[in-house]
Design a protein around this motif. Sequence first.
Motif, PDB file in Angstrom:
ATOM      1  N   ASP A 148      29.623  39.068  41.916  1.00  0.00           N
ATOM      2  CA  ASP A 148      28.627  38.072  41.526  1.00  0.00           C
ATOM      3  C   ASP A 148      27.806  38.532  40.316  1.00  0.00           C
ATOM      4  OD1 ASP A 148      29.465  36.620  43.738  1.00  0.00           O
ATOM      5  OD2 ASP A 148      27.916  37.465  45.043  1.00  0.00           O
ATOM      6  N   VAL A 149      27.635  39.842  40.179  1.00  0.00           N
ATOM      7  CA  VAL A 149      26.871  40.395  39.056  1.00  0.00           C
ATOM      8  C   VAL A 149      27.708  40.387  37.782  1.00  0.00           C
ATOM      9  CG1 VAL A 149      25.742  42.498  38.193  1.00  0.00           C
ATOM     10  CG2 VAL A 149      25.416  41.784  40.572  1.00  0.00           C
ATOM     11  N   GLY A 150      29.028  40.473  37.935  1.00  0.00           N
ATOM     12  CA  GLY A 150      29.908  40.606  36.784  1.00  0.00           C
ATOM     13  C   GLY A 150      29.947  42.045  36.319  1.00  0.00           C
ATOM     14  N   THR A 151      30.121  42.251  35.036  1.00  0.00           N
ATOM     15  CA  THR A 151      30.115  43.604  34.479  1.00  0.00           C
ATOM     16  C   THR A 151      28.685  44.123  34.418  1.00  0.00           C
ATOM     17  OG1 THR A 151      32.067  43.113  33.141  1.00  0.00           O
ATOM     18  CG2 THR A 151      30.744  45.017  32.497  1.00  0.00           C
ATOM     19  N   LEU A 152      28.456  45.258  35.029  1.00  0.00           N
ATOM     20  CA  LEU A 152      27.104  45.831  35.099  1.00  0.00           C
ATOM     21  C   LEU A 152      26.601  46.166  33.700  1.00  0.00           C
ATOM     22  CD1 LEU A 152      24.868  46.961  37.037  1.00  0.00           C
ATOM     23  CD2 LEU A 152      26.009  49.183  36.798  1.00  0.00           C
ATOM     24  N   ARG A 153      25.331  45.784  33.430  1.00  0.00           N
ATOM     25  CA  ARG A 153      24.725  46.100  32.135  1.00  0.00           C
ATOM     26  C   ARG A 153      23.389  46.819  32.273  1.00  0.00           C
ATOM     27  NH1 ARG A 153      24.615  41.076  28.185  1.00  0.00           N
ATOM     28  NH2 ARG A 153      24.053  42.770  26.754  1.00  0.00           N
ATOM     29  N   LEU A 154      22.553  46.378  33.222  1.00  0.00           N
ATOM     30  CA  LEU A 154      21.195  46.900  33.287  1.00  0.00           C
ATOM     31  C   LEU A 154      20.740  47.038  34.739  1.00  0.00           C
ATOM     32  CD1 LEU A 154      18.591  47.638  31.652  1.00  0.00           C
ATOM     33  CD2 LEU A 154      17.940  45.229  31.830  1.00  0.00           C
ATOM     34  N   THR A 223      15.073  57.349  32.764  1.00  0.00           N
ATOM     35  CA  THR A 223      16.133  56.514  32.200  1.00  0.00           C
ATOM     36  C   THR A 223      17.483  57.065  32.628  1.00  0.00           C
ATOM     37  OG1 THR A 223      16.167  57.748  30.114  1.00  0.00           O
ATOM     38  CG2 THR A 223      14.753  55.802  30.223  1.00  0.00           C
ATOM     39  N   LEU A 224      18.417  56.153  32.827  1.00  0.00           N
ATOM     40  CA  LEU A 224      19.737  56.494  33.350  1.00  0.00           C
ATOM     41  C   LEU A 224      20.824  55.925  32.439  1.00  0.00           C
ATOM     42  CD1 LEU A 224      19.026  55.255  37.000  1.00  0.00           C
ATOM     43  CD2 LEU A 224      18.849  57.627  36.213  1.00  0.00           C
ATOM     44  N   VAL A 231      23.011  50.901  31.425  1.00  0.00           N
ATOM     45  CA  VAL A 231      21.808  51.732  31.371  1.00  0.00           C
ATOM     46  C   VAL A 231      20.835  51.286  32.450  1.00  0.00           C
ATOM     47  CG1 VAL A 231      22.044  52.260  28.922  1.00  0.00           C
ATOM     48  CG2 VAL A 231      20.765  50.218  29.628  1.00  0.00           C
ATOM     49  N   GLY A 232      19.864  52.163  32.748  1.00  0.00           N
ATOM     50  CA  GLY A 232      18.912  51.842  33.795  1.00  0.00           C
ATOM     51  C   GLY A 232      17.595  52.568  33.602  1.00  0.00           C
ATOM     52  N   SER A 233      16.610  52.172  34.402  1.00  0.00           N
ATOM     53  CA  SER A 233      15.304  52.812  34.347  1.00  0.00           C
ATOM     54  C   SER A 233      14.658  52.771  35.723  1.00  0.00           C
ATOM     55  CB  SER A 233      14.387  52.116  33.333  1.00  0.00           C
ATOM     56  OG  SER A 233      14.070  50.797  33.766  1.00  0.00           O
ATOM     57  N   VAL A 250      19.452  44.354  39.478  1.00  0.00           N
ATOM     58  CA  VAL A 250      20.754  44.627  38.883  1.00  0.00           C
ATOM     59  C   VAL A 250      21.147  43.405  38.056  1.00  0.00           C
ATOM     60  CG1 VAL A 250      23.194  45.074  39.332  1.00  0.00           C
ATOM     61  CG2 VAL A 250      21.449  46.157  40.759  1.00  0.00           C
ATOM     62  N   THR A 251      21.440  43.619  36.779  1.00  0.00           N
ATOM     63  CA  THR A 251      21.805  42.537  35.878  1.00  0.00           C
ATOM     64  C   THR A 251      23.177  42.805  35.272  1.00  0.00           C
ATOM     65  OG1 THR A 251      19.475  42.167  35.305  1.00  0.00           O
ATOM     66  CG2 THR A 251      21.120  41.214  33.830  1.00  0.00           C
ATOM     67  N   GLY A 252      24.023  41.786  35.270  1.00  0.00           N
ATOM     68  CA  GLY A 252      25.349  41.906  34.686  1.00  0.00           C
ATOM     69  C   GLY A 252      25.705  40.679  33.871  1.00  0.00           C
ATOM     70  N   THR A 253      26.961  40.578  33.525  1.00  0.00           N
ATOM     71  CA  THR A 253      27.396  39.471  32.680  1.00  0.00           C
ATOM     72  C   THR A 253      27.388  38.137  33.401  1.00  0.00           C
ATOM     73  OG1 THR A 253      29.676  40.040  33.265  1.00  0.00           O
ATOM     74  CG2 THR A 253      28.819  40.933  31.198  1.00  0.00           C
TER      75      THR A 253
END
Length: 351
Positions: A148-154, A223-224, A231-233, A250-253
């Motif tokens: 559901d998130v798609g490709t992980l981005r943030l 930061t990760l 990437v992450g924080s 969690v944010t993705g495409t």
Amino acid sequence: MRVGVAGLGRIGAMHARNLARTPGVDEVVLVGRDAGRTEAVRTRLDEQRGGETGWASVSTTVDPLTDVLPSLDGVLVASATDTHADLARVVADSHTPLLIEKPLALGVDELTELSRDLDATGTPIMVAFHRRYDPGYQRLRQHVLDGDVGTLRLVQATENDHHALPVDYIPQSHGMWLDLLVHDFDIIPWVVGDPVVEISMIGSVLDEPVYGDHQDTDTAMVTLRFASGAVGSIGALRRSGAGQDVRLEVTGTNGAFGAGYGPRTPITSTEPAGVAPANPYDTFGDRFVPAFEEEIAHFVRMIRGESESLTPPAAGLVATALAEAAAESFHTGRPVRPRSTASTTRTTTTA
């Protein structure tokens, strides 16, 4: 079922209450060295019971845990951090199912050896990374697994305590990275399924000078960088007047999902229709009531042989490696590649 609780501070007393309220538990045994303190905890539990029915009986003992173990079906250990490794070995050698507070050990090398020794006993063991048992975090992980998130981005996390630590606890807390952020270091890789390959941590002392005296921090940002390139924080405060604020986004495409959002999330919206939360979370126990209750229910099922541990000893290796790397980054001011938990060989900093 007769379950012992060793370590009767704030967390141990909370666990004892949840055990007493869990179906299938007949007796909770409070194991302590100070008879007065142990009896005081039992009295508080009786007061909390009130007129509620269905609670297990609660007894106390000042006998050594080793003497009590043969009469117990399970043991919950919530004693001081420095005692965890030794007590885990004692309980595991008795083959009594164990739920033990984190961290099980303070470093990757120690935890690697300890987890191997504990696994060799065959004793069922849960380490108390309670967020893996939280319904919100479990649903968040499922959204990632289902695509559901798609490709992980943030990935963005918030880790703000409402109330300050007791000042005399700060010197023995082992740093924000092990005492507070370790929960994020556990849950984030578990939720997203993407290993962290680089970590940076900065911090300031803006609330309590004692943190600076012990090379610690009360205000931090981590930061990760993940193996996929996402990437992450993590933003973290040791004290926030707004309330207990623990969230993960969690944010993705394809979409964005978050755990920890609701009417009690301690954020006041400044939009025209926004309102302040009427009853913000007060403590971590308040914020994670469902998680702590399900953790205990899972422990009871594990004692019965109906469930396996979601958090065996080796599960803490990733979080411990990230905590080590965060501490190094905080003290050196450089990004750090976390060491591999498949080996005890040290991987060092990168530019």
